[in-house]
Design a protein around this motif. Structure first.
Motif, PDB file in Angstrom:
ATOM      1  N   ALA A  86       0.818  -1.222   0.000  1.00 42.74           N
ATOM      2  CA  ALA A  86       0.000   0.000   0.000  1.00 42.74           C
ATOM      3  C   ALA A  86       0.853   1.274   0.000  1.00 42.74           C
ATOM      4  O   ALA A  86       0.700   2.149   0.838  1.00 42.74           O
ATOM      5  CB  ALA A  86      -0.954  -0.004   1.185  1.00 42.74           C
ATOM      6  N   LEU A  87       1.755   1.353  -0.959  1.00 45.46           N
ATOM      7  CA  LEU A  87       2.654   2.498  -1.061  1.00 45.46           C
ATOM      8  C   LEU A  87       2.120   3.541  -2.032  1.00 45.46           C
ATOM      9  O   LEU A  87       1.460   3.223  -3.012  1.00 45.46           O
ATOM     10  CB  LEU A  87       4.032   2.037  -1.544  1.00 45.46           C
ATOM     11  N   GLU A  88       2.456   4.760  -1.759  1.00 48.37           N
ATOM     12  CA  GLU A  88       2.121   5.870  -2.632  1.00 48.37           C
ATOM     13  C   GLU A  88       3.013   5.807  -3.875  1.00 48.37           C
ATOM     14  O   GLU A  88       4.199   5.488  -3.787  1.00 48.37           O
ATOM     15  CB  GLU A  88       2.380   7.161  -1.858  1.00 48.37           C
ATOM     16  N   ASP A  89       2.464   6.115  -5.024  1.00 52.23           N
ATOM     17  CA  ASP A  89       3.234   6.163  -6.263  1.00 52.23           C
ATOM     18  C   ASP A  89       4.180   7.363  -6.192  1.00 52.23           C
ATOM     19  O   ASP A  89       3.730   8.494  -5.981  1.00 52.23           O
ATOM     20  CB  ASP A  89       2.290   6.306  -7.447  1.00 52.23           C
ATOM     21  N   PRO A  90       5.485   7.162  -6.366  1.00 53.54           N
ATOM     22  CA  PRO A  90       6.426   8.281  -6.266  1.00 53.54           C
ATOM     23  C   PRO A  90       6.440   9.212  -7.473  1.00 53.54           C
ATOM     24  O   PRO A  90       7.032  10.292  -7.404  1.00 53.54           O
ATOM     25  CB  PRO A  90       7.784   7.586  -6.114  1.00 53.54           C
ATOM     26  N   ASP A  91       5.776   8.832  -8.547  1.00 53.70           N
ATOM     27  CA  ASP A  91       5.796   9.649  -9.759  1.00 53.70           C
ATOM     28  C   ASP A  91       5.269  11.052  -9.473  1.00 53.70           C
ATOM     29  O   ASP A  91       4.166  11.229  -8.954  1.00 53.70           O
ATOM     30  CB  ASP A  91       4.968   8.995 -10.856  1.00 53.70           C
ATOM     31  N   GLY A  92       6.081  12.041  -9.809  1.00 56.22           N
ATOM     32  CA  GLY A  92       5.685  13.435  -9.676  1.00 56.22           C
ATOM     33  C   GLY A  92       5.787  14.007  -8.275  1.00 56.22           C
ATOM     34  O   GLY A  92       5.463  15.181  -8.058  1.00 56.22           O
ATOM     35  N   LYS A  93       6.241  13.201  -7.326  1.00 50.19           N
ATOM     36  CA  LYS A  93       6.364  13.683  -5.952  1.00 50.19           C
ATOM     37  C   LYS A  93       7.668  14.456  -5.791  1.00 50.19           C
ATOM     38  O   LYS A  93       8.635  14.247  -6.515  1.00 50.19           O
ATOM     39  CB  LYS A  93       6.337  12.520  -4.956  1.00 50.19           C
ATOM     40  N   ASP A  94       7.698  15.330  -4.793  1.00 49.90           N
ATOM     41  CA  ASP A  94       8.924  16.075  -4.515  1.00 49.90           C
ATOM     42  C   ASP A  94       9.971  15.124  -3.937  1.00 49.90           C
ATOM     43  O   ASP A  94       9.631  14.048  -3.436  1.00 49.90           O
ATOM     44  CB  ASP A  94       8.650  17.246  -3.562  1.00 49.90           C
ATOM     45  N   PRO A  95      11.259  15.493  -4.016  1.00 48.47           N
ATOM     46  CA  PRO A  95      12.334  14.589  -3.586  1.00 48.47           C
ATOM     47  C   PRO A  95      12.190  14.084  -2.142  1.00 48.47           C
ATOM     48  O   PRO A  95      12.491  12.919  -1.874  1.00 48.47           O
ATOM     49  CB  PRO A  95      13.599  15.429  -3.751  1.00 48.47           C
ATOM     50  N   GLU A  96      11.726  14.918  -1.238  1.00 51.29           N
ATOM     51  CA  GLU A  96      11.569  14.473   0.152  1.00 51.29           C
ATOM     52  C   GLU A  96      10.541  13.356   0.256  1.00 51.29           C
ATOM     53  O   GLU A  96      10.723  12.399   1.002  1.00 51.29           O
ATOM     54  CB  GLU A  96      11.190  15.646   1.059  1.00 51.29           C
ATOM     55  N   ARG A  97       9.454  13.473  -0.488  1.00 48.53           N
ATOM     56  CA  ARG A  97       8.414  12.441  -0.453  1.00 48.53           C
ATOM     57  C   ARG A  97       8.922  11.162  -1.096  1.00 48.53           C
ATOM     58  O   ARG A  97       8.646  10.064  -0.611  1.00 48.53           O
ATOM     59  CB  ARG A  97       7.153  12.941  -1.171  1.00 48.53           C
ATOM     60  N   VAL A  98       9.676  11.283  -2.192  1.00 47.44           N
ATOM     61  CA  VAL A  98      10.245  10.092  -2.833  1.00 47.44           C
ATOM     62  C   VAL A  98      11.215   9.404  -1.867  1.00 47.44           C
ATOM     63  O   VAL A  98      11.233   8.174  -1.766  1.00 47.44           O
ATOM     64  CB  VAL A  98      10.929  10.433  -4.174  1.00 47.44           C
ATOM     65  N   ARG A  99      11.995  10.189  -1.133  1.00 50.89           N
ATOM     66  CA  ARG A  99      12.909   9.592  -0.142  1.00 50.89           C
ATOM     67  C   ARG A  99      12.132   8.839   0.944  1.00 50.89           C
ATOM     68  O   ARG A  99      12.560   7.775   1.399  1.00 50.89           O
ATOM     69  CB  ARG A  99      13.785  10.668   0.497  1.00 50.89           C
ATOM     70  N   ALA A 100      11.015   9.385   1.365  1.00 53.49           N
ATOM     71  CA  ALA A 100      10.196   8.721   2.386  1.00 53.49           C
ATOM     72  C   ALA A 100       9.627   7.406   1.849  1.00 53.49           C
ATOM     73  O   ALA A 100       9.624   6.389   2.558  1.00 53.49           O
ATOM     74  CB  ALA A 100       9.075   9.650   2.845  1.00 53.49           C
ATOM     75  N   ILE A 101       9.169   7.411   0.614  1.00 51.79           N
ATOM     76  CA  ILE A 101       8.661   6.187  -0.010  1.00 51.79           C
ATOM     77  C   ILE A 101       9.798   5.179  -0.159  1.00 51.79           C
ATOM     78  O   ILE A 101       9.631   3.990   0.138  1.00 51.79           O
ATOM     79  CB  ILE A 101       7.999   6.506  -1.372  1.00 51.79           C
ATOM     80  N   ARG A 102      10.950   5.653  -0.585  1.00 48.09           N
ATOM     81  CA  ARG A 102      12.138   4.788  -0.727  1.00 48.09           C
ATOM     82  C   ARG A 102      12.471   4.136   0.610  1.00 48.09           C
ATOM     83  O   ARG A 102      12.730   2.930   0.680  1.00 48.09           O
ATOM     84  CB  ARG A 102      13.321   5.619  -1.219  1.00 48.09           C
ATOM     85  N   SER A 103      12.441   4.912   1.674  1.00 50.10           N
ATOM     86  CA  SER A 103      12.746   4.397   3.008  1.00 50.10           C
ATOM     87  C   SER A 103      11.741   3.334   3.435  1.00 50.10           C
ATOM     88  O   SER A 103      12.109   2.301   4.010  1.00 50.10           O
ATOM     89  CB  SER A 103      12.765   5.547   4.011  1.00 50.10           C
ATOM     90  N   GLU A 104      10.481   3.569   3.139  1.00 50.66           N
ATOM     91  CA  GLU A 104       9.444   2.596   3.480  1.00 50.66           C
ATOM     92  C   GLU A 104       9.654   1.292   2.713  1.00 50.66           C
ATOM     93  O   GLU A 104       9.539   0.202   3.276  1.00 50.66           O
ATOM     94  CB  GLU A 104       8.072   3.195   3.176  1.00 50.66           C
ATOM     95  N   ILE A 105       9.983   1.402   1.439  1.00 53.93           N
ATOM     96  CA  ILE A 105      10.248   0.211   0.629  1.00 53.93           C
ATOM     97  C   ILE A 105      11.460  -0.539   1.167  1.00 53.93           C
ATOM     98  O   ILE A 105      11.433  -1.762   1.317  1.00 53.93           O
ATOM     99  CB  ILE A 105      10.439   0.578  -0.855  1.00 53.93           C
ATOM    100  N   GLU A 106      12.528   0.185   1.456  1.00 58.07           N
ATOM    101  CA  GLU A 106      13.740  -0.452   1.975  1.00 58.07           C
ATOM    102  C   GLU A 106      13.441  -1.207   3.269  1.00 58.07           C
ATOM    103  O   GLU A 106      13.888  -2.349   3.452  1.00 58.07           O
ATOM    104  CB  GLU A 106      14.821   0.608   2.199  1.00 58.07           C
TER     105      GLU A 106
END
Length: 120
Positions: A86-106
């Motif tokens: 249940a992750l948010e799609d990182p497409d079009g998100k600002d870098p901080e949000r993409v980093r947060a999604i990346r961290s959740e995936i990791e």
């Protein structure tokens, strides 16, 4: 991102009995620029990767399938452990949000590998 982290876990743990399949049922035409840039911060190069389609047959041959949250995946194989993160799609998100999604995936990938392989 999840496949890159899974490949890293396979290498870190010296696993030889793990195959990582990656793809989507409706893949994008390219890895999103923000994802490529954010992963490069961790020395993970996704710049030459291309999203691939993965068949239901291939998914049904897996032990564990992790979906990112945008899937309506239905498999006929009862012995496949399907996890929807249940992750948010990182497409079009600002870098901080993409980093947060990346961290959740990791974290999800590491915890999955802990669950599956620390019992051995």
């Amino acid at each position: 991102m999840s496949a890159a982290f899974a490949e890293r876990e396979v290498e870190r743990r010296g696993l030889t009995n793990v195959e990582i399949l990656t793809g989507g049922t409706h893949p994008a035409g390219h890895v999103h620029k923000g994802v490529v840039e954010t992963m490069s911060e961790l020395d993970i190069d996704l710049s030459e990767k291309t999203p691939q389609e993965i068949s239901t047959e291939a998914l049904e041959s897996c032990n564990v399938v992790a979906t990112m949250g945008c899937s309506t995946l239905e498999l006929d194989a009862d012995d496949v452990d399907v996890r929807d993160w249940a992750l948010e799609d990182p497409d079009g998100k600002d870098p901080e949000r993409v980093r947060a999604i990346r961290s959740e995936i990791e974290t999800n990938v590491r915890e999955l590998f802990d669950e599956l392989f620390d019992e051995e």
